[in-house]
Design an enzyme around this catalytic site. Structure first.
Site, PDB file in Angstrom:
ATOM      1  NE  ARG A 158      -3.825  -2.378   0.691  1.00 13.26           N
ATOM      2  CZ  ARG A 158      -3.691  -3.658   0.331  1.00 13.26           C
ATOM      3  NH1 ARG A 158      -2.693  -4.049  -0.446  1.00 13.26           N
ATOM      4  NH2 ARG A 158      -4.570  -4.563   0.728  1.00 13.26           N
ATOM      5  CB  SER A 230      -8.923  -0.339   4.710  1.00 14.26           C
ATOM      6  OG  SER A 230      -9.390  -1.533   4.146  1.00 14.26           O
ATOM      7  CD  GLU A 327      -5.357   1.774   2.868  1.00 15.78           C
ATOM      8  OE1 GLU A 327      -4.935   0.716   3.347  1.00 15.78           O
ATOM      9  OE2 GLU A 327      -6.262   1.829   2.013  1.00 15.78           O
TER      10      GLU A 327
END
Ligand code: FAD
Ligand code: NAP
Length: 331
Positions: A158, A230, A327
């Site tokens: 990520r 998320s 995130e």
């Protein structure tokens, strides 16, 4: 320009200067404008991975360019060049229809193609980086064109150079993908293996359909309930900490990583253990089916949303001594 309809968390924020571009020439023009105004704009795709904390930003540059070109074809592979403003999920579906494989596990991820390399989108055991050939981008300040090979992009879990070292410095114009003309079947991810276990020889379409079905059953559709997927990253922590936590929490979900001294924990499990799954404070809460997804049922302030998120982070820290990282990118 009001950005509320342009971010999936539906937070209020006004951009003093807003420019939407759909051609290279328009992008050049916009970059000159922002440079003259001495404004570093937020580069915006579909706004599904951002938190607008401020109620005002000086500039916003929305990338809406379209186009998919077949650059080359060999016996086994194709290279496609895809404009940054293309919708990611449409690309996955059109590649599947054309017989170009690899992206099936990444079906139904919201957002644009240009944003996909920024956080190296990943799901169900596959990451975008596995298929990137080159990224074509502009320097956000000088307008200069550059091309990176996949190895230059510092892709990680990520993460990429565009989210870190080159943050606020680039506009991705196009992504070149190397896809396979032979089916690639990756069912190693446990939930996907279970979902396809009844099929003797799953096809790429079976994989795509299984992923879409699982996602639809679990994840809130941002069109209906505001969210950014998320909200926290899965923490990667030292094995010693995992071992010590496992003595108390025998059921704690954890996975190996490429580093034998580190393990990945499921942030959703940690949050659920702290009682946040399905729990709301005011307009903000953690989703009832997926505790990692922060949902907004009508709040408009990014600051208040982040205060709620800190409440969740504090509980996890108090119970497990682990601080969750957010995130989405905060502006
Ligand atoms: P935006 O939110 O508009 O931007 C995100 C970041 O990328 C910003 O920092 C922005 O400046 C930058 N950016 C955008 N476009 C460009 C460009 N052209 N050039 C340079 N920088 C740019 N992510 C996953 O990895 N896996 C998932 O499975 C997943 N599932 C999700 C499910 C839901 C329901 C939601 C809402 C989100 C999910 N996400 C997932 C997060 C999100 O979809 C991805 O990060 C997606 O790539 C964001 O695309 P976007 O166009 O909306 O980007
Ligand atoms: P899940 O299957 O309930 O699993 C929970 C977590 O455990 C996931 O975050 C996943 O990590 C990890 N995991 C599960 N099986 C694994 C394995 N075999 N090896 C390593 N890690 C494993 O997750 P979910 O919420 O339904 O999501 C399914 C997939 O979609 C996941 O890959 C997730 O990352 C992705 N997704 C991402 C977002 C986002 O916004 N980033 C939103 C929704 C879904 P990983 O996350 O590392 O895969």
């Amino acid at each position: 320009m009001e950005l509320k309809p342009l971010n999936t968390l539906a937070l209020n924020c006004a951009a003093t200067h807003y420019i939407e571009v759909d051609t290279c020439a328009a992008l050049s023009h916009a970059l000159r404008f922002f440079s003259t105004e001495k404004v570093t704009p937020i580069v915006l795709g579909d706004g599904s991975n951002i938190v607008l904390r401020s109620s005002n930003v000086a500039g916003c540059l929305k990338v809406s360019s379209r186009g998919v070109k077949l650059l080359s074809e060999s016996a086994g592979n194709v290279i496609l060049e895809v404009a940054a403003g293309e919708n990611w999920n449409n690309l996955v579906d059109s590649c599947l229809a054309a017989g170009y494989h690899g992206l099936e596990n990444l079906a139904l991820i919201p957002g644009t193609v240009g944003a996909a390399p920024v956080q190296n989108i990943g799901a169900y055991g596959v990451e975008l980086s596995e298929f990137v050939d080159q990224i074509k981008f502009r320097n956000l300040h000088s307008g200069e064109r550059e091309t990176f090979n996949a190895a230059d992009c510092e892709f990680a879990y990520r993460e990429s150079i565009f989210k870190n070292r080159l943050r606020d410095a680039t506009v991705i114009e196009a992504v070149r993908l190397r896809l396979s003309k032979k089916p690639i079947i990756n069912c190693r991810y446990e939930a996907l293996a279970k979902a396809t276990a009844h099929i003797d020889t799953p096809t790429p379409k079976d994989i795509r359909d299984a992923v879409v079905k699982m996602r639809r059953s679990k994840l809130p559709d941002p069109q209906r309930i505001a969210n950014a997927g998320s909200f926290f990253k899965n923490p990667v922590v030292d094995v010693e900490l995992v071992d010590s936590l496992l003595t108390e929490y025998k059921e704690m979900v954890n996975y190996p990583t490429s580093d034998p001294l580190k393990r990945k924990l499921a942030a959703a499990w940690l949050i659920e253990q702290c009682g946040w799954k399905g729990r709301f404070e005011g307009q903000f809460g953690m989703h009832e089916h997926q505790a990692l997804v922060l949902v907004n049922k009508g709040g408009s302030s990014g600051k208040m949303l982040l205060e709620f998120a800190d409440g969740v982070r504090n509980s996890v820290f108090e119970k497990f001594s682990i601080w969750l990282d957010i995130e989405p990118r905060i502006y």
